[in-house]
Scaffold this active site. Structure first.
Site, PDB file in Angstrom:
ATOM      1  N   SER A  98     -91.999  53.915  80.117  1.00 40.83           N
ATOM      2  CA  SER A  98     -90.864  53.812  79.218  1.00 40.83           C
ATOM      3  C   SER A  98     -89.797  52.890  79.775  1.00 40.83           C
ATOM      4  O   SER A  98     -89.487  52.935  80.970  1.00 40.83           O
ATOM      5  CB  SER A  98     -90.274  55.209  78.986  1.00 40.83           C
ATOM      6  OG  SER A  98     -89.003  55.146  78.382  1.00 40.83           O
ATOM      7  N   LYS A  99     -89.235  52.068  78.916  1.00 37.42           N
ATOM      8  CA  LYS A  99     -88.123  51.207  79.324  1.00 37.42           C
ATOM      9  C   LYS A  99     -86.938  52.046  79.793  1.00 37.42           C
ATOM     10  O   LYS A  99     -86.203  51.665  80.704  1.00 37.42           O
ATOM     11  CB  LYS A  99     -87.667  50.335  78.148  1.00 37.42           C
ATOM     12  CG  LYS A  99     -88.583  49.184  77.798  1.00 37.42           C
ATOM     13  CD  LYS A  99     -87.966  48.371  76.674  1.00 37.42           C
ATOM     14  CE  LYS A  99     -88.831  47.190  76.281  1.00 37.42           C
ATOM     15  NZ  LYS A  99     -88.225  46.380  75.205  1.00 37.42           N
ATOM     16  N   ARG A 100     -86.751  53.193  79.148  1.00 35.81           N
ATOM     17  CA  ARG A 100     -85.577  54.007  79.440  1.00 35.81           C
ATOM     18  C   ARG A 100     -85.734  54.813  80.726  1.00 35.81           C
ATOM     19  O   ARG A 100     -84.750  55.113  81.395  1.00 35.81           O
ATOM     20  CB  ARG A 100     -85.296  54.947  78.266  1.00 35.81           C
ATOM     21  CG  ARG A 100     -84.820  54.230  77.005  1.00 35.81           C
ATOM     22  CD  ARG A 100     -84.556  55.203  75.882  1.00 35.81           C
ATOM     23  NE  ARG A 100     -85.774  55.860  75.418  1.00 35.81           N
ATOM     24  CZ  ARG A 100     -86.617  55.322  74.541  1.00 35.81           C
ATOM     25  NH1 ARG A 100     -86.370  54.123  74.042  1.00 35.81           N
ATOM     26  NH2 ARG A 100     -87.692  55.969  74.155  1.00 35.81           N
TER      27      ARG A 100
END
Length: 461
Positions: A264-266
């Protein structure tokens, strides 16, 4: 065995909504390998129809990331091609999508939907209150004559255009990776009327990518498996237009290291730019990413680019998820670093040392020569080029030891450690030549003299 008939044309079509995720690089790599293996073309297209999430400069970043790993494209936004432009917002401005929307409306395969977002939210809430777990929108306007839809649109009332999905029957599609060669079939009753055109007049992904793929002659759509649920809609759209459907190949997702969810980017440090900033070699990343969902056999891991291109086939792409392993990537990067010559590694380290202020940017001839003398001391230890400034710091700065008690080895005390260090300094200073043999001979003799084990003295030093 899947029969692939060259020439093939594939594309990577990212959305510029931020930095390029390393999982996106993997998708681009698989498309590129597929094209190169079969002597085809690899296209780059920017899908920027999501105005709300658009990030200025993101398209340049993702192109830079692809170039870093060594993926070149045959057609794209920066080099053009016979199907330009290769940016969807630009394609919308020149009127590429609207005629296809009007055709679907005229043929009764799509309709204008005047349901507002607030009304749609209420419909979902009402369905949930009735115990309906999966709300499937079917607009009341789907059965209106087109003239009635157009009459309401003429009053200025906002509308979207939705695909008129059949209420009965089923829709099937084939996938080169999953499904075991059998068609994947979905009951149309489980689908809903998807949006094709936003109220702003901007086409959504479902319509825009499909029109572009058809016009650009894409033969194989290789994308993440997260698009599997959308594939029936795309099959219906191809049927609605009467176009030949490309072959689908949904690639396995890349899971986090602990296997709990996909990268995930987050949550994860997986921006492609972060890897070149930290000093990962493009060849190492190319090799590692190729193994994220594909393998040549059960033992071969280190391969050249040419070897991977030659060996890459869709049959060996796995349907099960890959798992990100930063430790394995770091080890592989270390292997590639050790393959470099001293001169090659020196050139790669200079920018990192310049960033730490140890050498100039550009480095002078004297600085370059000095660094080249230091490189052999850390060559075998490096796993990331970015580690070099810390490992070499004491060659450029006076460094104070943070905790001198760490020098004290087992079964030694502070006074004995100081005595050992002073004796070692005197013995080493007296050596006419420093090499492995003379150093080891002198220090082993000193350890005997001091009544220490070699490991105690060596550990202190």
């Amino acid at each position: 065995m899947t029969q692939i008939t060259p020439p093939v044309r594939v594309r990577f079509a990212p959305s510029p909504t931020g930095y390029l995720h390393i999982g996106g690089v993997r998708t681009a790599l698989f498309n590129w390998l597929f094209a190169k293996h079969y002597g085809g073309q690899f296209l780059l297209r920017i899908e920027d129809t999501d105005e709300a999430r658009y990030v200025p400069g993101a398209a340049d970043n993702l192109m830079e990331s692809l170039r870093w790993i060594g993926l070149n494209w045959d057609e794209g936004p920066d080099i053009g091609g016979p199907h330009a432009p290769y940016v969807q917002s630009q394609r919308k401005e020149v009127g590429i999508y609207q005629p296809h929307v009007e055709r679907l409306l005229a043929e009764g395969k799509a309709y204008m939907s005047f349901t507002t977002p607030e009304e749609l939210d209420q419909m979902r809430a009402d369905a949930e209150a009735r115990g309906i777990k999966a709300f499937r929108f079917r607009g009341p306007e789907r059965d209106w004559p087109l003239a009635q839809q157009q009459e309401l649109a003429a009053t200025g009332k906002p509308y979207t255009v939705r695909l008129k999905v059949p209420m009965e029957g089923s829709t099937s599609f084939h996938d080169l990776i999953r499904g075991g060669g059998q068609a994947i079939t979905v009951n149309n009753a489980e689908l809903y009327d998807i949006v094709l055109l936003k109220a702003t007049g901007m086409p959504v992904y479902h319509l825009a990518h499909l029109v572009d793929d058809h016009m650009m002659g894409i033969t194989h759509v290789m994308r993440s498996e997260e698009w599997v649920p959308s594939a029936p809609y795309h099959a219906l759209l191809y049927q609605a237009f009467g176009w030949q459907q490309p072959a689908f190949a949904h690639l396995p997702v890349v899971l986090r290291q602990d296997g709990k969810g996909k990268l995930s980017k987050r949550k994860d440090d997986v921006g492609a730019n972060r890897f070149w900033e930290r000093g990962y070699l493009a060849d190492a990343m190319f090799n590692y990413l190729a193994l994220q969902g594909w393998s040549y056999d059960d033992k071969t891991e280190i391969m050249t680019r040419d070897e991977i291109v030659e060996r890459f086939t869709i049959e060996k792409v796995q349907s099960s998820p890959a798992r990100w392993n930063p430790d394995k990537l770091r080890d592989m990067n270390g292997i590639y670093i050790r393959k470099l010559s001293t001169a090659e590694l020196t050139e790669l380290l200079l920018p990192h040392l310049a960033g730490a202020g140890y050498v100039g940017n550009p480095a002078s001839a004297e600085e370059r020569a000095y660094v080249e003398r230091l490189v052999p001391l850390i060559h075998e230890r490096l796993e990331e080029l970015g580690q070099a400034p810390e490992l070499l710091e004491f060659f450029f700065n006076d460094v104070s030891y943070p905790d001198p008690t760490l020098l004290i080895q087992k079964k030694m005390d502070a006074a004995g450690t100081v005595t050992a260090l002073r004796a070692a300094h005197e013995h080493l200073q007296a050596l006419p030549e420093w090499n492995e043999a003379s150093l080891e001979e002198a220090l082993r003799a000193l350890a005997d003299e001091l009544g220490l084990k070699p490991g105690q003295l060596f550990g202190t030093l």
